[in-house]
Design a protein around this motif. Structure first.
Motif, PDB file in Angstrom:
ATOM      1  N   ALA A 159       0.835  -1.208   0.000  1.00  0.00           N
ATOM      2  CA  ALA A 159       0.000   0.000   0.000  1.00  0.00           C
ATOM      3  C   ALA A 159       0.869   1.257   0.000  1.00  0.00           C
ATOM      4  O   ALA A 159       0.568   2.235  -0.703  1.00  0.00           O
ATOM      5  CB  ALA A 159      -0.918  -0.014   1.213  1.00  0.00           C
ATOM      6  N   TYR A 173      -3.942   5.143  -5.830  1.00  0.00           N
ATOM      7  CA  TYR A 173      -4.589   5.364  -4.552  1.00  0.00           C
ATOM      8  C   TYR A 173      -5.702   4.357  -4.274  1.00  0.00           C
ATOM      9  O   TYR A 173      -5.912   3.941  -3.127  1.00  0.00           O
ATOM     10  CB  TYR A 173      -5.150   6.779  -4.479  1.00  0.00           C
ATOM     11  CG  TYR A 173      -4.088   7.855  -4.622  1.00  0.00           C
ATOM     12  CD1 TYR A 173      -2.801   7.661  -4.130  1.00  0.00           C
ATOM     13  CD2 TYR A 173      -4.379   9.064  -5.248  1.00  0.00           C
ATOM     14  CE1 TYR A 173      -1.830   8.643  -4.256  1.00  0.00           C
ATOM     15  CE2 TYR A 173      -3.421  10.049  -5.381  1.00  0.00           C
ATOM     16  CZ  TYR A 173      -2.137   9.831  -4.889  1.00  0.00           C
ATOM     17  OH  TYR A 173      -1.196  10.807  -5.036  1.00  0.00           O
ATOM     18  N   GLU A 226      -5.724   2.025  -0.938  1.00  0.00           N
ATOM     19  CA  GLU A 226      -6.820   2.030   0.033  1.00  0.00           C
ATOM     20  C   GLU A 226      -7.377   0.618   0.226  1.00  0.00           C
ATOM     21  O   GLU A 226      -7.642   0.184   1.361  1.00  0.00           O
ATOM     22  CB  GLU A 226      -7.935   2.971  -0.449  1.00  0.00           C
ATOM     23  CG  GLU A 226      -9.087   3.077   0.531  1.00  0.00           C
ATOM     24  CD  GLU A 226     -10.129   4.103   0.103  1.00  0.00           C
ATOM     25  OE1 GLU A 226     -11.185   4.179   0.769  1.00  0.00           O
ATOM     26  OE2 GLU A 226      -9.892   4.834  -0.891  1.00  0.00           O
ATOM     27  N   LEU A 284      -4.953  -1.407   2.449  1.00  0.00           N
ATOM     28  CA  LEU A 284      -4.955  -0.986   3.853  1.00  0.00           C
ATOM     29  C   LEU A 284      -6.230  -1.457   4.550  1.00  0.00           C
ATOM     30  O   LEU A 284      -6.199  -1.874   5.719  1.00  0.00           O
ATOM     31  CB  LEU A 284      -4.812   0.534   3.951  1.00  0.00           C
ATOM     32  CG  LEU A 284      -3.414   1.075   3.628  1.00  0.00           C
ATOM     33  CD1 LEU A 284      -3.431   2.601   3.529  1.00  0.00           C
ATOM     34  CD2 LEU A 284      -2.397   0.624   4.682  1.00  0.00           C
ATOM     35  N   LYS A 285      -7.347  -1.443   3.841  1.00  0.00           N
ATOM     36  CA  LYS A 285      -8.592  -1.921   4.439  1.00  0.00           C
ATOM     37  C   LYS A 285      -8.567  -3.439   4.609  1.00  0.00           C
ATOM     38  O   LYS A 285      -9.133  -3.972   5.575  1.00  0.00           O
ATOM     39  CB  LYS A 285      -9.781  -1.465   3.594  1.00  0.00           C
ATOM     40  CG  LYS A 285     -10.063   0.036   3.742  1.00  0.00           C
ATOM     41  CD  LYS A 285     -11.277   0.476   2.949  1.00  0.00           C
ATOM     42  CE  LYS A 285     -11.601   1.948   3.233  1.00  0.00           C
ATOM     43  NZ  LYS A 285     -12.761   2.434   2.444  1.00  0.00           N
ATOM     44  N   ALA A 287      -1.997   1.019  10.022  1.00  0.00           N
ATOM     45  CA  ALA A 287      -2.876   1.006   8.856  1.00  0.00           C
ATOM     46  C   ALA A 287      -3.841   2.193   8.923  1.00  0.00           C
ATOM     47  O   ALA A 287      -4.118   2.852   7.904  1.00  0.00           O
ATOM     48  CB  ALA A 287      -3.647  -0.309   8.779  1.00  0.00           C
ATOM     49  N   HIS A 288      -4.362   2.476  10.126  1.00  0.00           N
ATOM     50  CA  HIS A 288      -5.223   3.660  10.290  1.00  0.00           C
ATOM     51  C   HIS A 288      -4.430   4.928   9.987  1.00  0.00           C
ATOM     52  O   HIS A 288      -4.928   5.847   9.302  1.00  0.00           O
ATOM     53  CB  HIS A 288      -5.783   3.719  11.708  1.00  0.00           C
ATOM     54  CG  HIS A 288      -6.952   2.807  11.943  1.00  0.00           C
ATOM     55  ND1 HIS A 288      -8.161   2.962  11.308  1.00  0.00           N
ATOM     56  CD2 HIS A 288      -7.088   1.709  12.754  1.00  0.00           C
ATOM     57  CE1 HIS A 288      -9.006   2.021  11.708  1.00  0.00           C
ATOM     58  NE2 HIS A 288      -8.380   1.239  12.596  1.00  0.00           N
ATOM     59  N   GLN A 348      -1.718   5.285   8.121  1.00  0.00           N
ATOM     60  CA  GLN A 348      -1.379   5.362   6.701  1.00  0.00           C
ATOM     61  C   GLN A 348      -2.615   5.671   5.861  1.00  0.00           C
ATOM     62  O   GLN A 348      -2.527   6.399   4.863  1.00  0.00           O
ATOM     63  CB  GLN A 348      -0.736   4.043   6.252  1.00  0.00           C
ATOM     64  CG  GLN A 348      -0.060   4.096   4.893  1.00  0.00           C
ATOM     65  CD  GLN A 348       1.265   4.844   4.930  1.00  0.00           C
ATOM     66  OE1 GLN A 348       1.400   5.871   5.614  1.00  0.00           O
ATOM     67  NE2 GLN A 348       2.226   4.360   4.175  1.00  0.00           N
ATOM     68  N   LEU A 349      -3.759   5.151   6.269  1.00  0.00           N
ATOM     69  CA  LEU A 349      -4.996   5.462   5.563  1.00  0.00           C
ATOM     70  C   LEU A 349      -5.318   6.943   5.685  1.00  0.00           C
ATOM     71  O   LEU A 349      -5.773   7.583   4.719  1.00  0.00           O
ATOM     72  CB  LEU A 349      -6.133   4.607   6.138  1.00  0.00           C
ATOM     73  CG  LEU A 349      -7.411   4.454   5.309  1.00  0.00           C
ATOM     74  CD1 LEU A 349      -7.108   3.940   3.909  1.00  0.00           C
ATOM     75  CD2 LEU A 349      -8.376   3.496   6.022  1.00  0.00           C
ATOM     76  N   TYR A 396      -5.749   9.564   2.599  1.00  0.00           N
ATOM     77  CA  TYR A 396      -6.878  10.479   2.416  1.00  0.00           C
ATOM     78  C   TYR A 396      -6.388  11.928   2.324  1.00  0.00           C
ATOM     79  O   TYR A 396      -6.903  12.729   1.530  1.00  0.00           O
ATOM     80  CB  TYR A 396      -7.861  10.327   3.564  1.00  0.00           C
ATOM     81  CG  TYR A 396      -8.621   9.022   3.567  1.00  0.00           C
ATOM     82  CD1 TYR A 396      -8.914   8.354   2.381  1.00  0.00           C
ATOM     83  CD2 TYR A 396      -9.053   8.456   4.773  1.00  0.00           C
ATOM     84  CE1 TYR A 396      -9.614   7.144   2.390  1.00  0.00           C
ATOM     85  CE2 TYR A 396      -9.755   7.258   4.788  1.00  0.00           C
ATOM     86  CZ  TYR A 396     -10.027   6.597   3.597  1.00  0.00           C
ATOM     87  OH  TYR A 396     -10.718   5.421   3.605  1.00  0.00           O
ATOM     88  N   GLU A 449      -9.319   8.945  10.765  1.00  0.00           N
ATOM     89  CA  GLU A 449      -8.335   7.871  10.898  1.00  0.00           C
ATOM     90  C   GLU A 449      -7.276   8.218  11.946  1.00  0.00           C
ATOM     91  O   GLU A 449      -6.879   7.362  12.751  1.00  0.00           O
ATOM     92  CB  GLU A 449      -7.671   7.589   9.546  1.00  0.00           C
ATOM     93  CG  GLU A 449      -8.608   7.049   8.478  1.00  0.00           C
ATOM     94  CD  GLU A 449      -9.222   5.721   8.877  1.00  0.00           C
ATOM     95  OE1 GLU A 449      -8.564   4.920   9.588  1.00  0.00           O
ATOM     96  OE2 GLU A 449     -10.387   5.472   8.500  1.00  0.00           O
TER      97      GLU A 449
END
Length: 570
Positions: free
Chosen positions: A484, A493, A497, A500-501, A519-520, A522-523, A527, A539
């Protein structure tokens, strides 16, 4: 300690002020003078071991051979090994390395012994060292030929010799306690024997060590006596370290079939590697002195669950002293079952895939192991000992662990098998275990490709290699996260995403739980660089609701205060 290739080089000690230029007459003190280190520049030397009454001449000879090979490999010196009973006038006319307190080439009419040693300590040219366990090194023009050098080193102890074959210090004489210099100095210029100390060029480290020891306190555990500086290690951390280390000791004992009844050892915990080097002379994060039942560790190393150093301690108790790096380190790696985070079976498969699995004779060769790269030497040693343990059992391990020389023949004798069959048996054993690791090997090769692409700044190449890796290990959290991150840099992107989800959906626990936190984070960054600020803030706030791992809360708070930009990804 982890070790082999680092061994002597990391133990080099040339203390400031004692290896400076010293003017004088003759080769002993002319020009830039580095004292004992000059011995490493001589083209050839005779290594002499003691073989008199009460000496184990066979063991001493092997020890001398190890020193000779060490000199050959470190400086290209040509060497010859003889006993103190074999020395001829021709031998004595050249450079000589004398080993052992009772070497009979000292104490002759031409070379009176410059020291006296007893249970009360050692007296050397007027210096009195009361610790009976210290070792002595001195270097001077030889009394047998003043145009050549004599280097004396008292220690003949296979476990410590394996780690430090010879001292390397920029002074003419030094007392060592294990690997730490406690006193050192220079001789006056000249070629007389015995040498004369130069009082203006001496350093006594005993007081410095005493001041460090004065700050230490002791805490008694079930098996360990913990020694630490309470200004650097809190009482709570000391208790936690004791719990971790005693669990490691129990694990080592279980693996070796060793009964811990009545067993106790001393654990020294140092603030960091620099503090450990000052206190012990060894800069590694951890090392053991099995003959003393001592382990020295930094705070960080002491919190590790690895039983590596505990295996060294208990193997010495269970089997005896070990002279070979391949067996000493190999047993610890075998008990751990991994090297650099990868299980030994997969390591073996990788070595076979690359055609890099060393032959048994090379694994058992002390200088090859000492100087070889750790990423090759350590797993190869671990595989060797795992093979011995699995196919020969504890009895074969006990016999093999103390073999005095690194040869296939010596190992075959311990195994009770023909030497000619061992190589095929070992390689076949590794190959059999590698068969089930094909996907793991392909995964690691793809990861290596990704690292190479990253070094070249080719993020598209990184993403392609990591996508390939995931095919062999679906759902691997580190690979998903790295993929990711690479896709964020290439502008993909939507896929970043999605990955990461996927990571967040895995609901990871235990040692991998930190991937959820990052992960939160990086998400949120993903965004932000797309201008989706409200989703990014949600996040980052989620990160703050989770445990703070690896400074995640600080990073999240900074991102809440200031949006992340594309430039910050680089």
């Amino acid at each position: 300690m982890t070790p082999s290739a680092r061994a002597s080089r990391l133990l080099t000690v040339a203390l400031a002020g004692l290896a400076l230029a010293a003017e004088g007459e003759g080769p002993h003190r002319s020009g830039p003078y580095v004292a004992q280190l000059l011995f490493y520049e001589v083209p050839e030397a005779t290594v002499v071991y003691p073989a008199g009454p009460g000496e184990d001449a066979a063991r001493n000879r092997l020890s001398a051979i190890h020193r000779a090979r060490y000199l050959e490999s470190t400086s290209g010196m040509k060497t010859r090994v003889i006993s103190d009973a074999e020395a001829t006038e021709a031998d004595l006319s050249g450079h000589v390395l004398l080993l052992g307190w009772r070497n009979r080439l000292l104490g002759t009419g031409r070379a009176p012994r410059p020291f006296e040693r007893s249970a009360a300590g050692t007296r050397f040219l007027g210096v009195v060292e009361p610790d009976p366990d210290v070792d002595l090194m001195f270097f001077h023009p030889s009394p047998y030929n003043p145009e050549r050098y004599l280097l004396f080193w008292s220690r003949m102890d296979p476990p410590r010799d394996r780690f430090m074959p010879l001292p390397m210090v920029g002074s003419d004489w030094a007392f060592y306690r294990d690997f730490k210099i406690v006193r050192q100095g220079m001789f006056r210029p000249g070629k007389i024997w015995p040498p004369e100390r130069d009082p203006d060029a001496e350093k006594d480290h005993v007081e410095d060590l005493a001041s460090l020891q004065a700050n230490e306190t002791r805490r008694r555990g079930a098996r360990y006596e913990l020694v630490y500086d309470p200004a650097k290690v809190s009482a709570e951390e000391a208790e936690a370290i004791l719990r971790v280390r005693e669990a490691a000791l129990t694990r080592a004992a279980s693996a070796l079939g060793f009964a811990l009844d009545g067993y106790r050892a001393t654990l020294f915990v140092h603030a960091d590697t620099e503090a450990k080097k000052i206190r012990t002379g060894v800069p590694d994060a951890a090392h053991a002195v099995p003959g003393r039942r001592e382990v020295h560790m930094t705070r960080a190393a002491a919190r590790s669950a690895s039983p590596h150093e505990e295996v060294h301690l208990l193997a010495h108790e269970a089997f005896g002293p070990c002279a070979l790096t391949s067996l000493y380190e190999g047993l610890a790696v075998s008990v751990e079952g991994t090297h650099a985070g990868t299980d030994l079976g997969t390591r073996g498969a990788l070595l076979l895939d690359r055609g890099a699995l060393p032959a048994l004779r090379d694994i058992l060769d002390e200088e090859r192991m000492r100087n070889g790269p750790a990423e090759l030497a350590m797993p190869a040693a671990g595989l060797l000992v795992s093979w011995i343990r699995e196919t020969g059992g504890r009895d074969a391990l006990a016999r093999a662990y103390t073999i005095p020389e690194g040869s296939v023949e010596a190992l075959a004798k311990a195994f009770g098998r023909p030497a000619g069959a061992l190589e095929a048996d070992f390689r076949g054993w590794v190959t059999e275990r590698a068969a089930s690791r094909r996907n793991d090997v392909s995964f690691l090769k793809a990861e290596a490709e990704a690292r190479d692409r990253h070094l070249a700044g080719d993020y598209a190449g990184v993403a392609a290699a990591l996508a390939k890796a995931l095919a062999f290990r679906p759902g691997d959290p580190q690979t998903l996260f790295n993929l990711a991150s690479a896709q964020m840099r290439t502008g993909d992107y939507q896929e970043a995403e999605r990955n990461l989800k996927r990571l967040l959906e895995a609901r990871l626990e235990g040692p991998k739980a930190h991937f959820e936190i990052f992960a939160h984070y990086q998400l949120g960054r993903l965004y932000d660089i797309q201008g989706r600020r409200e989703e990014a803030l949600a996040e980052y706030r989620r990160v703050l609701e989770l445990p703070d791992r690896h400074d995640a809360h600080r990073l999240a708070r900074e991102a809440i205060e200031r949006p992340v930009t594309k430039e910050q990804l680089q």
